[in-house]
Design a protein around this motif. Structure first.
Motif, PDB file in Angstrom:
ATOM      1  N   ILE A 233       0.838  -1.206   0.000  1.00 18.27           N
ATOM      2  CA  ILE A 233       0.000   0.000   0.000  1.00 18.27           C
ATOM      3  C   ILE A 233       0.869   1.250   0.000  1.00 18.27           C
ATOM      4  CG2 ILE A 233      -1.602   1.352   1.420  1.00 18.27           C
ATOM      5  CD1 ILE A 233      -2.940  -1.327   2.171  1.00 18.27           C
ATOM      6  N   LEU A 234       1.942   1.229   0.772  1.00 20.60           N
ATOM      7  CA  LEU A 234       2.834   2.390   0.831  1.00 20.60           C
ATOM      8  C   LEU A 234       3.610   2.592  -0.472  1.00 20.60           C
ATOM      9  CD1 LEU A 234       4.197   1.927   4.465  1.00 20.60           C
ATOM     10  CD2 LEU A 234       2.616   3.702   3.657  1.00 20.60           C
ATOM     11  N   GLU A 235       3.700   1.521  -1.275  1.00 20.81           N
ATOM     12  CA  GLU A 235       4.421   1.606  -2.548  1.00 20.81           C
ATOM     13  C   GLU A 235       3.514   1.942  -3.728  1.00 20.81           C
ATOM     14  OE1 GLU A 235       6.244  -2.202  -2.795  1.00 20.81           O
ATOM     15  OE2 GLU A 235       7.781  -1.770  -1.266  1.00 20.81           O
ATOM     16  N   LEU A 236       2.210   2.123  -3.486  1.00 17.54           N
ATOM     17  CA  LEU A 236       1.310   2.465  -4.587  1.00 17.54           C
ATOM     18  C   LEU A 236       1.765   3.770  -5.239  1.00 17.54           C
ATOM     19  CD1 LEU A 236      -2.135   1.589  -2.939  1.00 17.54           C
ATOM     20  CD2 LEU A 236      -1.083   0.428  -4.902  1.00 17.54           C
ATOM     21  N   PRO A 237       1.667   3.864  -6.582  1.00 13.60           N
ATOM     22  CA  PRO A 237       2.157   5.054  -7.307  1.00 13.60           C
ATOM     23  C   PRO A 237       1.647   6.366  -6.739  1.00 13.60           C
ATOM     24  CG  PRO A 237       1.506   3.333  -8.843  1.00 13.60           C
ATOM     25  CD  PRO A 237       1.087   2.855  -7.484  1.00 13.60           C
ATOM     26  N   ALA A 238       0.335   6.398  -6.461  1.00 21.27           N
ATOM     27  CA  ALA A 238      -0.244   7.592  -5.824  1.00 21.27           C
ATOM     28  C   ALA A 238      -0.729   7.144  -4.447  1.00 21.27           C
ATOM     29  CB  ALA A 238      -1.401   8.143  -6.647  1.00 21.27           C
ATOM     30  N   ARG A 239       0.116   7.369  -3.459  1.00 25.14           N
ATOM     31  CA  ARG A 239      -0.173   6.813  -2.128  1.00 25.14           C
ATOM     32  C   ARG A 239      -1.509   7.323  -1.594  1.00 25.14           C
ATOM     33  NH1 ARG A 239       4.105   7.400   2.711  1.00 25.14           N
ATOM     34  NH2 ARG A 239       5.302   6.101   1.260  1.00 25.14           N
ATOM     35  N   PRO A 240      -2.385   6.399  -1.152  1.00 24.11           N
ATOM     36  CA  PRO A 240      -3.670   6.814  -0.571  1.00 24.11           C
ATOM     37  C   PRO A 240      -3.466   7.421   0.815  1.00 24.11           C
ATOM     38  CG  PRO A 240      -3.387   4.441  -0.341  1.00 24.11           C
ATOM     39  CD  PRO A 240      -2.235   4.927  -1.189  1.00 24.11           C
ATOM     40  N   THR A 241      -4.405   8.233   1.236  1.00 26.29           N
ATOM     41  CA  THR A 241      -4.357   8.793   2.590  1.00 26.29           C
ATOM     42  C   THR A 241      -5.200   7.968   3.555  1.00 26.29           C
ATOM     43  OG1 THR A 241      -6.232  10.256   2.134  1.00 26.29           O
ATOM     44  CG2 THR A 241      -4.010  11.119   1.714  1.00 26.29           C
ATOM     45  N   ALA A 242      -6.003   7.042   3.010  1.00 24.46           N
ATOM     46  CA  ALA A 242      -6.863   6.208   3.846  1.00 24.46           C
ATOM     47  C   ALA A 242      -7.039   4.845   3.194  1.00 24.46           C
ATOM     48  CB  ALA A 242      -8.221   6.880   4.059  1.00 24.46           C
ATOM     49  N   VAL A 243      -7.288   3.834   4.031  1.00 23.89           N
ATOM     50  CA  VAL A 243      -7.524   2.472   3.545  1.00 23.89           C
ATOM     51  C   VAL A 243      -8.766   1.917   4.215  1.00 23.89           C
ATOM     52  CG1 VAL A 243      -6.601   0.147   3.259  1.00 23.89           C
ATOM     53  CG2 VAL A 243      -5.037   2.114   3.282  1.00 23.89           C
ATOM     54  N   LEU A 244      -9.695   1.465   3.408  1.00 20.96           N
ATOM     55  CA  LEU A 244     -10.853   0.730   3.913  1.00 20.96           C
ATOM     56  C   LEU A 244     -10.545  -0.749   3.764  1.00 20.96           C
ATOM     57  CD1 LEU A 244     -13.785   0.395   4.864  1.00 20.96           C
ATOM     58  CD2 LEU A 244     -14.510   0.674   2.487  1.00 20.96           C
ATOM     59  N   CYS A 245     -10.779  -1.526   4.823  1.00 15.42           N
ATOM     60  CA  CYS A 245     -10.397  -2.939   4.825  1.00 15.42           C
ATOM     61  C   CYS A 245     -11.612  -3.859   4.755  1.00 15.42           C
ATOM     62  CB  CYS A 245      -9.587  -3.262   6.078  1.00 15.42           C
ATOM     63  SG  CYS A 245      -8.068  -2.283   6.215  1.00 15.42           S
ATOM     64  N   PHE A 246     -11.422  -4.997   4.124  1.00 14.15           N
ATOM     65  CA  PHE A 246     -12.467  -5.997   3.930  1.00 14.15           C
ATOM     66  C   PHE A 246     -13.106  -6.400   5.255  1.00 14.15           C
ATOM     67  CE2 PHE A 246     -14.016 -10.332   3.584  1.00 14.15           C
ATOM     68  CZ  PHE A 246     -14.615 -10.388   2.338  1.00 14.15           C
ATOM     69  N   ASN A 247     -12.299  -6.530   6.301  1.00 13.18           N
ATOM     70  CA  ASN A 247     -12.807  -6.844   7.635  1.00 13.18           C
ATOM     71  C   ASN A 247     -11.813  -6.353   8.685  1.00 13.18           C
ATOM     72  OD1 ASN A 247     -10.758  -8.810   7.775  1.00 13.18           O
ATOM     73  ND2 ASN A 247     -12.133 -10.445   7.106  1.00 13.18           N
ATOM     74  N   ASP A 248     -12.146  -6.563   9.932  1.00 15.19           N
ATOM     75  CA  ASP A 248     -11.300  -6.059  11.020  1.00 15.19           C
ATOM     76  C   ASP A 248      -9.992  -6.822  11.148  1.00 15.19           C
ATOM     77  OD1 ASP A 248     -13.297  -4.266  11.530  1.00 15.19           O
ATOM     78  OD2 ASP A 248     -13.911  -5.121  13.446  1.00 15.19           O
ATOM     79  N   VAL A 249      -9.982  -8.102  10.744  1.00 21.48           N
ATOM     80  CA  VAL A 249      -8.743  -8.876  10.809  1.00 21.48           C
ATOM     81  C   VAL A 249      -7.686  -8.242   9.906  1.00 21.48           C
ATOM     82  CG1 VAL A 249      -7.662 -11.114  10.327  1.00 21.48           C
ATOM     83  CG2 VAL A 249      -9.928 -11.021  11.405  1.00 21.48           C
ATOM     84  N   LEU A 250      -8.076  -7.913   8.669  1.00 20.57           N
ATOM     85  CA  LEU A 250      -7.131  -7.265   7.757  1.00 20.57           C
ATOM     86  C   LEU A 250      -6.758  -5.876   8.266  1.00 20.57           C
ATOM     87  CD1 LEU A 250      -8.259  -8.171   4.120  1.00 20.57           C
ATOM     88  CD2 LEU A 250      -6.695  -9.362   5.655  1.00 20.57           C
ATOM     89  N   ALA A 251      -7.724  -5.161   8.840  1.00 11.65           N
ATOM     90  CA  ALA A 251      -7.431  -3.828   9.351  1.00 11.65           C
ATOM     91  C   ALA A 251      -6.408  -3.880  10.482  1.00 11.65           C
ATOM     92  CB  ALA A 251      -8.719  -3.160   9.836  1.00 11.65           C
ATOM     93  N   ALA A 252      -6.562  -4.837  11.387  1.00 14.20           N
ATOM     94  CA  ALA A 252      -5.635  -4.960  12.511  1.00 14.20           C
ATOM     95  C   ALA A 252      -4.240  -5.319  12.016  1.00 14.20           C
ATOM     96  CB  ALA A 252      -6.137  -6.017  13.492  1.00 14.20           C
ATOM     97  N   GLY A 253      -4.172  -6.248  11.057  1.00 13.43           N
ATOM     98  CA  GLY A 253      -2.872  -6.619  10.507  1.00 13.43           C
ATOM     99  C   GLY A 253      -2.221  -5.464   9.767  1.00 13.43           C
ATOM    100  N   LEU A 254      -3.021  -4.716   9.014  1.00  9.93           N
ATOM    101  CA  LEU A 254      -2.496  -3.567   8.282  1.00  9.93           C
ATOM    102  C   LEU A 254      -1.915  -2.534   9.245  1.00  9.93           C
ATOM    103  CD1 LEU A 254      -2.096  -1.733   5.799  1.00  9.93           C
ATOM    104  CD2 LEU A 254      -4.492  -0.997   6.092  1.00  9.93           C
ATOM    105  N   MET A 255      -2.610  -2.270  10.325  1.00  7.53           N
ATOM    106  CA  MET A 255      -2.115  -1.299  11.295  1.00  7.53           C
ATOM    107  C   MET A 255      -0.784  -1.738  11.892  1.00  7.53           C
ATOM    108  SD  MET A 255      -5.788  -0.257  13.037  1.00  7.53           S
ATOM    109  CE  MET A 255      -5.081   0.425  14.518  1.00  7.53           C
ATOM    110  N   ALA A 256      -0.642  -3.049  12.137  1.00  8.56           N
ATOM    111  CA  ALA A 256       0.634  -3.560  12.645  1.00  8.56           C
ATOM    112  C   ALA A 256       1.729  -3.360  11.607  1.00  8.56           C
ATOM    113  CB  ALA A 256       0.495  -5.040  13.001  1.00  8.56           C
ATOM    114  N   GLY A 257       1.402  -3.617  10.331  1.00  4.04           N
ATOM    115  CA  GLY A 257       2.377  -3.440   9.258  1.00  4.04           C
ATOM    116  C   GLY A 257       2.784  -1.991   9.084  1.00  4.04           C
ATOM    117  N   LEU A 258       1.826  -1.085   9.233  1.00  2.00           N
ATOM    118  CA  LEU A 258       2.142   0.340   9.133  1.00  2.00           C
ATOM    119  C   LEU A 258       3.101   0.768  10.238  1.00  2.00           C
ATOM    120  CD1 LEU A 258      -1.370   1.837   8.231  1.00  2.00           C
ATOM    121  CD2 LEU A 258       0.635   1.694   6.725  1.00  2.00           C
TER     122      LEU A 258
END
Length: 336
Positions: A233-258
């Protein structure tokens, strides 16, 4: 060895008729409260256990139902199950839970085992790539079926689930209201109706709000897989300012990765989940999510199945719950 306590034994000690004890056991509202309490006290003191086997013979029923889910990584399904069990417990039915691991072959094996156990019905959350012809096979088995959360075929069975099209819209409107214009979507890779519904909601919301699609990134449904997605996500050509996640499991993992990448969720990038699991409030920062009430969906699925087992020819029904936005820290403050 102590002989088995019977209804007649309970009735004699309680000073009531056998029929009254039977009504108490079946939770009938026809019994006066004082009488019910006295009978229940006697049953407890005698350690009375209802003979479910006899009930099965009378009803020509196994008093069991099967619940088949695609994974147990997501605690959504454990809450869903608690709703199913609550309803089935009212009818003294036992729930058999199985995990297909999102594998249609394993799903078939489990359904055959359910059939071998003589279950009266099944609540099915279909594995990805499930052949829609499966529903025809289940009908040939005379097995009552309700689909939940995912669906194959077009309204071929009763269905219980959440309105994720509207849930995505709630989340997107919230992010846009905070000033976000480029919003990415973190999705599972599994091609299911649940994914299709969320993507449909995303497309509609982008048109409605005028926001820019910041990119769709896929991740495996695991904490590690979601954490790894942060780099992409951080490497996307035009970096987004927000991410909507499929569910909370992905959201929690994404936050850890960030955080591993040196970014602060809610400050450097907004993150919003879907489902509002208990972990949402325990994360740091706490997770903004759309509550989809899995226990209530489980209750709805169970009541649809009870209805279907009672009347195999009843019209097909759909029970769909709307979500509620729960705003917390992870979506951050308004962009200035």
């Amino acid at each position: 060895m102590q002989s088995k306590i019977t209804l007649r034994d309970v009735a004699r000690v309680a000073g009531v008729s056998r029929a009254t004890v039977s009504l108490v056991v079946r939770r009938s509202p026809l019994v006066a409260e004082a009488t019910r309490l006295r009978v229940e006290e006697v049953m407890a003191s005698l350690d009375y256990v209802r003979d479910i086997g006899a009930a099965r013979l009378r009803d020509k029923s196994s008093r069991t139902i099967g619940v088949l889910v695609p994974n147990l990584v997501n605690s959504f399904f454990t809450e869903f199950l608690s709703g199913v069990e609550q309803v089935m417990g009212e009818g003294e039915r036992v729930v058999l839970l199985a995990n297909s691991q999102d594998d249609p072959t394993r799903q078939d094996e489990i359904l055959h085992r359910f059939r071998g156990h003589g279950v009266d019905g099944v609540i099915l959350c279909p594995a990805q790539d499930t052949d829609p012809r499966l529903l025809g096979r289940l009908r040939q088995w005379d097995l009552a079926v309700v689909q939940a959360l995912r669906e194959i075929g077009v309204e071929e069975t009763d269905f219980a689930g959440g309105n994720y099209i509207d849930a995505v819209a709630l989340a997107m409107r919230h992010l846009v209201s905070l000033g976000h214009r480029r919003i990415a979507f973190l999705s599972v890779a599994a091609q299911t109706s649940a994914r299709e519904e969320r993507l449909k909601g995303l497309t509609q919301s982008l048109i409605e709000t005028g926001a820019e699609n910041g990119g769709i990134v896929e991740a495996e449904l695991s904490w590690e897989g979601a954490a790894r997605s942060a780099a992409r996500i951080l490497e996307l050509p035009a970096r987004p300012t927000a991410v909507l996640c499929f569910n909370d499991v992905l959201a929690a993992g994404l936050m850890a990765g960030l955080r591993q990448a040196g970014k602060v969720p809610g400050r450097d990038m907004a993150v919003v989940g879907l489902d509002d699991l208990p972990l949402a409030e325990l994360l740091h920062p706490s997770l903004t999510s759309v509550a989809m009430m899995p226990q209530r969906i489980g209750e709805l699925a169970a009541r649809l199945l009870v209805r279907r087992m009672t009347d195999a020819k009843a019209s097909i029904q759909r029970s769909i719950l709307s979500g509620q936005l729960k705003v917390r820290e992870s979506s951050g403050n308004r962009i200035v």
